[in-house]
Design an enzyme around this catalytic site. Structure first.
Site, PDB file in Angstrom:
ATOM      1  CB  CYS A   2      -0.968   0.200   1.170  1.00 43.08           C
ATOM      2  SG  CYS A   2      -2.019  -1.215   1.013  1.00 43.08           S
ATOM      3  NE  ARG A  27       4.594   1.691   0.122  1.00 46.85           N
ATOM      4  CZ  ARG A  27       5.718   1.404   0.714  1.00 46.85           C
ATOM      5  NH1 ARG A  27       6.962   1.590   0.545  1.00 46.85           N
ATOM      6  NH2 ARG A  27       5.455   0.939   2.051  1.00 46.85           N
ATOM      7  CD1 TRP A  75      -0.233  -6.222  -3.020  1.00 49.08           C
ATOM      8  CD2 TRP A  75      -0.826  -6.987  -0.866  1.00 49.08           C
ATOM      9  NE1 TRP A  75      -0.180  -7.754  -2.789  1.00 49.08           N
ATOM     10  CE2 TRP A  75      -0.270  -8.084  -1.544  1.00 49.08           C
ATOM     11  CE3 TRP A  75      -1.059  -7.046   0.410  1.00 49.08           C
ATOM     12  CZ2 TRP A  75      -0.191  -9.391  -0.927  1.00 49.08           C
ATOM     13  CZ3 TRP A  75      -0.745  -8.120   1.163  1.00 49.08           C
ATOM     14  CH2 TRP A  75      -0.279  -9.427   0.388  1.00 49.08           C
ATOM     15  CG  ASN A  99       1.509   0.935   4.212  1.00 48.41           C
ATOM     16  OD1 ASN A  99       1.256  -0.253   4.132  1.00 48.41           O
ATOM     17  ND2 ASN A  99       2.735   1.238   4.161  1.00 48.41           N
ATOM     18  N   GLY A 100      -1.008  -0.816   6.378  1.00 44.38           N
ATOM     19  CA  GLY A 100      -0.494  -1.505   7.476  1.00 44.38           C
ATOM     20  C   GLY A 100      -1.696  -2.425   7.930  1.00 44.38           C
ATOM     21  CD  GLU A 479      16.918 -13.786  -7.003  1.00 41.95           C
ATOM     22  OE1 GLU A 479      16.111 -14.238  -5.894  1.00 41.95           O
ATOM     23  OE2 GLU A 479      16.289 -12.438  -7.364  1.00 41.95           O
ATOM     24  CE  LYS A 483      13.439 -12.074  -9.325  1.00 39.40           C
ATOM     25  NZ  LYS A 483      14.041 -11.415  -8.076  1.00 39.40           N
ATOM     26  CD  GLU A 486       9.586 -11.851  -8.233  1.00 44.12           C
ATOM     27  OE1 GLU A 486      10.959 -11.544  -8.114  1.00 44.12           O
ATOM     28  OE2 GLU A 486       8.614 -11.183  -7.259  1.00 44.12           O
ATOM     29  CG  HIS A 502      17.963 -38.442  -3.424  1.00 43.90           C
ATOM     30  ND1 HIS A 502      18.503 -39.895  -3.172  1.00 43.90           N
ATOM     31  CD2 HIS A 502      19.211 -37.987  -3.902  1.00 43.90           C
ATOM     32  CE1 HIS A 502      19.732 -39.787  -3.157  1.00 43.90           C
ATOM     33  NE2 HIS A 502      20.151 -38.680  -3.843  1.00 43.90           N
ATOM     34  CE  LYS A 601      11.261  -3.264  -5.095  1.00 43.24           C
ATOM     35  NZ  LYS A 601      11.866  -4.341  -5.863  1.00 43.24           N
TER      36      LYS A 601
HETATM   37  C1  AGP Z   1      11.801 -10.548  -5.023  1.00 38.89           C
HETATM   38  O1  AGP Z   1      11.903 -10.117  -6.703  1.00 38.89           O
HETATM   39  C2  AGP Z   1      10.914 -10.114  -4.475  1.00 38.89           C
HETATM   40  N1  AGP Z   1       9.774  -9.246  -4.863  1.00 38.89           N
HETATM   41  C3  AGP Z   1      10.771 -10.296  -2.838  1.00 38.89           C
HETATM   42  O2  AGP Z   1      11.039 -11.916  -2.814  1.00 38.89           O
HETATM   43  C4  AGP Z   1      11.518  -9.522  -2.031  1.00 38.89           C
HETATM   44  O3  AGP Z   1      13.024  -9.656  -2.409  1.00 38.89           O
HETATM   45  C5  AGP Z   1      11.287  -9.787  -0.685  1.00 38.89           C
HETATM   46  O4  AGP Z   1      10.051  -9.320  -0.431  1.00 38.89           O
HETATM   47  C6  AGP Z   1      11.979  -9.085   0.093  1.00 38.89           C
HETATM   48  O5  AGP Z   1      11.898  -7.716   0.103  1.00 38.89           O
HETATM   49  P1  AGP Z   1      13.014  -6.555   0.834  1.00 38.89           P
HETATM   50  O6  AGP Z   1      14.236  -6.910   0.402  1.00 38.89           O
HETATM   51  O7  AGP Z   1      12.353  -5.289   0.700  1.00 38.89           O
HETATM   52  O8  AGP Z   1      13.049  -7.284   2.423  1.00 38.89           O
END
Ligand code: AGP
Length: 606
Positions: A2, A27, A75, A99-100, A479, A483, A486, A502, A601
């Site tokens: 948010c 956000r 969000w 926000n929260g 990673e 990527k 997502e 396994h 984000k």
């Molecule tokens: C990565 O592409 C993400 N969108 C997500 O995993 C992100 O890295 C994670 O939410 C941690 O965020 P931060 O680095 O702001 O703590």
């Protein structure tokens, strides 16, 4: 998670709010809304979906004219994305953006319903708006104080009262909030990029602080109603760094910014060819004495921690445990005084990482934050801070932030290993020199994007995918896999190459492409054997390895060659094709690359 904004000044408030919200849309982006003082009342407009929907709705309704108001991009946490659940919430007397999460909203709601209040939305936020209305008897600060004493959870609030047409009130606990001052105008925002078009001067609100924005000035009070003074900060990010420029997406821009981000992050921390982290107070003596290291983070930041674990353990010979923050905080970790907990976070506001930091401090461990956002909660609360200088990262999918988290991890590992005597000065200098050359090598990878575009074209119709690797390549595969999933919405998993047989190899058919990362030369032959195993079961294989290494066609259907550096540093190179493959696959699938579905984000709720 948010974004909230507020403006009071001479400009057209609606224009400023929409512009500021557009900078915060990363956000949260399932609905948006604004509320503005106009002709003696508060008028609100809200719309489900992207900000563009709100803009269109405002255009069709003739807009809202005024000079003081608040805005929100959401969000969803409580209640589906809908016009009704969108913020702002309130009535003719008081309207808020939030926000929260209000944890005790149900109890407050029941109580207020008993007093005759009728709720329209499913949100927790509406209870705060109604509670403010209940306590408001002409004194807004008293109403805010009384409301604050009743609500539990995390919040950043922007509040306007009908009776105070030129004033914004803002309150913070846990969720980030800044108050900014321009020429005869003031702003509130969840994050700095929202205000950069107007000013660079801002104040960071801390928990329990109330800001009152009026007549081009911001004043602050604590919750006892006492005036407080705060230090004004100057943003060191410029507007350009928060804009897409000529790139089609922020993600692509941010991938290209990586060489520069690495240079900016490492250069000030290298003295006479050796890593030097003294700027944050980490002396060699301290480094020498840590007994255990924990790296705690979420998502991509946690993956940077995994690479750190391999590197620190290999050269520093000290045990490193990597934890997902949401698990760490509830597993009663065994922490003692001589331990170091490293918290890695781009935003510095991730709720679980922040709580993991607090838990570590309560248990007597030392804490080091590797954070991108200056003055963020994690940066402020940790014992030591090393900023990653990536500049603003806007795309939800993290790329350049990961890269510089790695860069800092390497500097840390080199210095620690040198301090402990497990890495000679000569070797430390050599590795540091290799690190300094990484930006050039990344640059050269970025010049050959065709191979990643080709791989993306081969993956675009897949529904499942595997990433495999050994050692550092395995850490990196995680990673790569995150990527891809997502932003492309293709299901993918990363697996330790040797572990496949396994169980998981039963999934492998001609419908399951496999991306193998094979940059660790001492493990190369072993990884190749595992690639052969999946190829023998019909998988199409793509192998990321050193350009100079030949890979037979009975191993790889396609090889992505990358330049060579020390194997320890290869993740910083191999990640680039993985980022580009994810990017181009997402583009080919027609997805919204920068704002993937269901995500936001900065995850400021647990
Ligand atoms: C990565 O592409 C993400 N969108 C997500 O995993 C992100 O890295 C994670 O939410 C941690 O965020 P931060 O680095 O702001 O703590």
């Amino acid at each position: 998670m948010c974004g909230i904004v507020g403006y009071v000044g001479k400009r057209d408030c609606s224009e400023v709010l929409l512009d500021a919200l557009s900078k915060l849309e990363y956000r949260g982006y399932d609905s948006a809304g604004i509320a503005i003082h106009t002709d003696g009342e508060i008028k609100t407009c809200k719309a489900k979906g992207r900000l563009a929907n709100l803009e269109e709705k405002l255009r069709l309704s003739g807009g809202i004219k005024g000079h003081c108001g608040i805005g929100h991009t959401r969000w969803a946490t409580h209640g589906e994305p809908s016009d009704i659940n969108s913020h702002p919430h309130g009535n003719a007397t008081v309207t808020i953006v939030h926000n929260g999460i209000i944890e005790n909203y149900k109890a407050i709601k029941t109580r207020l319903e008993g007093k005759g209040y009728v709720f329209q939305s499913q949100t927790d936020t509406e209870t705060v708006a109604k509670l403010l209305d209940y306590y408001y008897k002409g004194d807004p600060i008293e109403a805010i104080r009384r409301t604050e004493s009743k609500i539990e959870g995390s919040y950043a609030l922007g509040i306007i009262f009908k009776d105070f047409p030129n004033t914004i009130f803002a309150l913070r606990k846990d969720s980030p909030l800044i108050a900014a001052v321009g020429e005869d105008e003031c702003f509130i925002a969840s994050d700095v990029p929202a205000i950069l078009n107007y000013t660079k001067n801002y104040y960071l609100l801390e928990a329990g602080e109330l800001a009152i924005l009026k007549d081009g000035k911001v004043s602050f009070k604590n919750l006892d109603g006492e005036d407080i003074t705060k230090e004004m900060l100057v943003a060191d990010w410029d507007m350009e760094s928060a804009m897409k420029g000529n790139y089609e997406h922020f993600m692509l821009k941010e991938i290209h910014e990586q060489p520069n981000s690495i240079t900016t992050t490492i250069t000030p921390r290298i003295v006479d060819g050796m890593p030097n982290l003294e700027e944050c107070g980490m002396t060699e003596e301290l480094l020498r004495n840590y007994k255990n290291i924990f790296v705690v983070a979420c998502g991509t930041a946690m993956h940077a921690g995994l690479v750190g674990k391999y590197v620190i353990e290999k050269i520093g010979r000290i045990p490193v445990t990597v934890d997902v923050a949401s698990e760490f905080r509830y597993r009663n970790p065994i922490l003692t005084k001589g331990d170091l907990v490293i918290l890695v976070s781009q935003s510095g506001e991730t709720a679980d990482t922040l709580e993991a930091l607090r838990l570590s401090k309560r248990n007597g461990a030392s804490t080091l934050a590797i954070v991108n956002v200056k003055g963020s909660s994690i940066a402020r609360e940790a014992d030591f801070v090393l900023y990653t200088h990536a500049g603003p990262e806007i795309a939800v999918a993290s790329t350049k932030a990961y890269m510089v988290q790695l860069a800092v991890m390497y500097l840390f590992a080199f210095e620690l290993a040198h301090a402990k005597g497990t890495l000679s000065t000569e070797e430390c200098k050599r590795l540091t020199g290799e690190l300094c050359n990484i930006p050039n090598l990344v640059e050269s990878i970025l010049k050959q994007k065709d191979n990643c575009q080709y791989v993306a074209s081969q993956l675009v119709n897949s529904e499942n995918l595997l990433y495999i690797g050994r050692g550092l390549d395995y850490a990196l595969s995680m990673e790569g896999s995150l990527k891809l999933k997502e932003i492309s919405y293709i299901h993918s998993e990363s697996y330790a190459a040797g572990e496949l047989k396994h169980g998981t190899i039963s999934l492998v058919t001609e419908l399951m492409p496999v991306i193998a990362v094979a940059t660790q030369r001492e493990l190369f032959d072993k990884t190749v054997s595992n690639v052969k195993e999946v190829k023998a079961r019909g998988a199409k294989t793509f192998v990321v390895t050193h350009s100079y290494i030949n890979v037979d066609s009975d191993v790889a259907d396609y090889k992505i060659g990358i330049p060579t550096t020390d194997d320890l540093l290869m993740p910083m190179l191999a990640v680039v094709p993985l980022q580009l493959i994810a990017y181009y696959t997402s583009v080919l699938r027609g997805n919204d690359v920068d704002k993937p579905r269901n995500l936001a984000k900065s995850v400021t709720v647990e």
